[in-house]
Structure formats: structure tokens, C-alpha cells
Scaffold this active site. Structure first.
Site, PDB file in Angstrom:
ATOM      1  N   GLY A  65      23.338  13.070  -1.964  1.00  0.00           N
ATOM      2  CA  GLY A  65      21.925  12.795  -1.744  1.00  0.00           C
ATOM      3  C   GLY A  65      21.690  11.318  -1.495  1.00  0.00           C
ATOM      4  N   GLN A 100      17.229   3.408  -1.300  1.00  0.00           N
ATOM      5  CA  GLN A 100      18.654   3.044  -1.209  1.00  0.00           C
ATOM      6  C   GLN A 100      19.016   2.456   0.149  1.00  0.00           C
ATOM      7  OE1 GLN A 100      20.064   7.022  -2.903  1.00  0.00           O
ATOM      8  NE2 GLN A 100      21.624   5.608  -3.607  1.00  0.00           N
ATOM      9  N   CYS A 141      26.407   7.470  -8.059  1.00  0.00           N
ATOM     10  CA  CYS A 141      25.334   7.067  -7.149  1.00  0.00           C
ATOM     11  C   CYS A 141      25.926   6.155  -6.079  1.00  0.00           C
ATOM     12  CB  CYS A 141      24.249   6.330  -7.937  1.00  0.00           C
ATOM     13  SG  CYS A 141      22.878   5.770  -6.927  1.00  0.00           S
ATOM     14  N   LEU A 142      25.530   6.370  -4.833  1.00  0.00           N
ATOM     15  CA  LEU A 142      26.058   5.542  -3.744  1.00  0.00           C
ATOM     16  C   LEU A 142      25.671   4.073  -3.915  1.00  0.00           C
ATOM     17  CD1 LEU A 142      25.401   7.881  -0.668  1.00  0.00           C
ATOM     18  CD2 LEU A 142      27.584   7.447  -1.829  1.00  0.00           C
ATOM     19  N   HIS A 167      17.989  13.396  -9.590  1.00  0.00           N
ATOM     20  CA  HIS A 167      18.579  12.065  -9.386  1.00  0.00           C
ATOM     21  C   HIS A 167      17.842  11.320  -8.265  1.00  0.00           C
ATOM     22  CE1 HIS A 167      22.230   9.295  -9.040  1.00  0.00           C
ATOM     23  NE2 HIS A 167      21.553   9.052  -7.917  1.00  0.00           N
ATOM     24  N   GLU A 168      17.651  12.010  -7.138  1.00  0.00           N
ATOM     25  CA  GLU A 168      17.007  11.346  -5.992  1.00  0.00           C
ATOM     26  C   GLU A 168      15.533  11.067  -6.269  1.00  0.00           C
ATOM     27  OE1 GLU A 168      19.032  10.110  -4.070  1.00  0.00           O
ATOM     28  OE2 GLU A 168      20.719  11.420  -4.577  1.00  0.00           O
ATOM     29  N   HIS A 185      15.074   7.947  -8.159  1.00  0.00           N
ATOM     30  CA  HIS A 185      15.133   6.745  -7.304  1.00  0.00           C
ATOM     31  C   HIS A 185      13.739   6.362  -6.819  1.00  0.00           C
ATOM     32  CE1 HIS A 185      19.310   5.573  -6.738  1.00  0.00           C
ATOM     33  NE2 HIS A 185      19.687   6.824  -6.515  1.00  0.00           N
TER      34      HIS A 185
HETATM   35 NI    NI Z   1      21.589   7.541  -6.527  1.00  0.00          NI
END
Ligand code: NI
Length: 150
Positions: free
Chosen positions: A46, A51, A88-89, A130-131, A134
Site C-alpha cells: 500500500g 508518502q 512501511c515503505l 496502516h494507509e 498515514h
Molecule cells: Ni506506511
């Protein structure tokens, strides 16, 4: 389409609550395309708009069942709890155990302005939470009970 730079923890855009999208125009659809390409390129499950440096309420997810795009997502229902490992990226190499709802119902709108209702369990439920975190400026490391490097 373009692969965008993924912002890393420490960048203040990741700590700010995002604004709602008021109009879905060509720029927003382009952003959705770029976010999906960036997510796949980074081998992520995701990605949220902050991000890639855009403080808007937009997420893309592919938890193994195809691409999901959601604009202005809202958590409608949640039940159960499940602890599992998350990454997480924006925080490469760090993983942690995070407790999440095991099932969620999320509503948002798609790129055509149509309402979407997503029922998620397992990885999809986790990715949605999670997203959406953000979009509030919350990272999984803020919630993880234990963290490890890998
Ligand atoms: Ni993340």
C-alpha cells in the site's frame, strides 16, 4: 506514469494530517496512476499520498487481489483484533508487531467519483488501517509494541 520519490520517516509531510480531496480532476487521476506505479515498483502492499509528498486523503493498496484506489477513505465499521508484523515503505528495514482490527469496512470514492465500500480482513484490513493512519500523520512505529531491524 512516473515513479515518485518515497518520503522517509523524518520528513514532516509524514506527520501532518492530510486534507480531503474536494475535486477529482486530471491531476488527481495522474497522482493515482503514479502512486500505483510507485507502490508496485517498491514492491509494497500500500501507499498513501503523503508518502509521495502530497498531503491529500488518497491511498492505493494491492493486498494480492488487484489494485484498490480510495479517495477520502472513512472507517465505517471495525471488529476483532489481530497482531501481526508490519513494515512501511517510508521506514525501510524496520518491522514491528502492530495490533489492528481484524475486519474493517471502509468507504471512499474512486477515480470516477463513485462511492466504494470495501470490506477487508487479514492483510487487506491491516493495509487499509496502516494507509489510513498515514492520512492522520501516524506511522506504524508510533503504534508498534516491538520493533526490529531486518
Ligand atoms: Ni506506511
Amino acid at each position: 506514469m512516473a515513479i515518485l520519490e518515497i518520503r522517509k520517516a523524518g520528513d514532516k509531510v509524514l506527520k501532518e494530517p492530510c486534507a480531503a480531496v474536494s475535486k477529482i480532476d486530471r491531476k488527481i487521476r495522474q497522482l493515482l496512476d503514479d502512486m500505483a506505479q510507485t507502490m508496485y515498483h517498491a514492491d509494497g502492499v500500500g501507499l498513501a499520498a503523503p508518502q509521495v509528498g502530497v498531503s491529500l486523503r488518497i491511498i492505493v493498496i494491492d493486498a494480492g487481489n488487484g489494485l484498490l484506489e480510495l479517495i477520502n477513505p472513512v472507517l465505517i465499521e471495525a471488529e476483532g483484533e489481530e497482531k501481526d508484523t508490519e513494515g512501511c515503505l517510508s521506514i525501510p528495514g524496520i518491522y514491528g508487531e502492530v495490533e489492528r482490527f481484524s475486519k474493517v469496512v471502509v468507504e471512499g470514492i474512486n477515480r470516477n467519483g463513485k462511492k466504494e465500500r470495501i470490506v477487508g480482513t487479514g492483510l487487506l484490513a491491516r493495509a487499509l488501517q496502516h494507509e489510513m493512519d498515514h492520512l492522520e500523520g501516524v506511522l506504524f512505529i508510533d503504534k508498534a509494541q516491538t520493533l526490529c531491524k531486518r
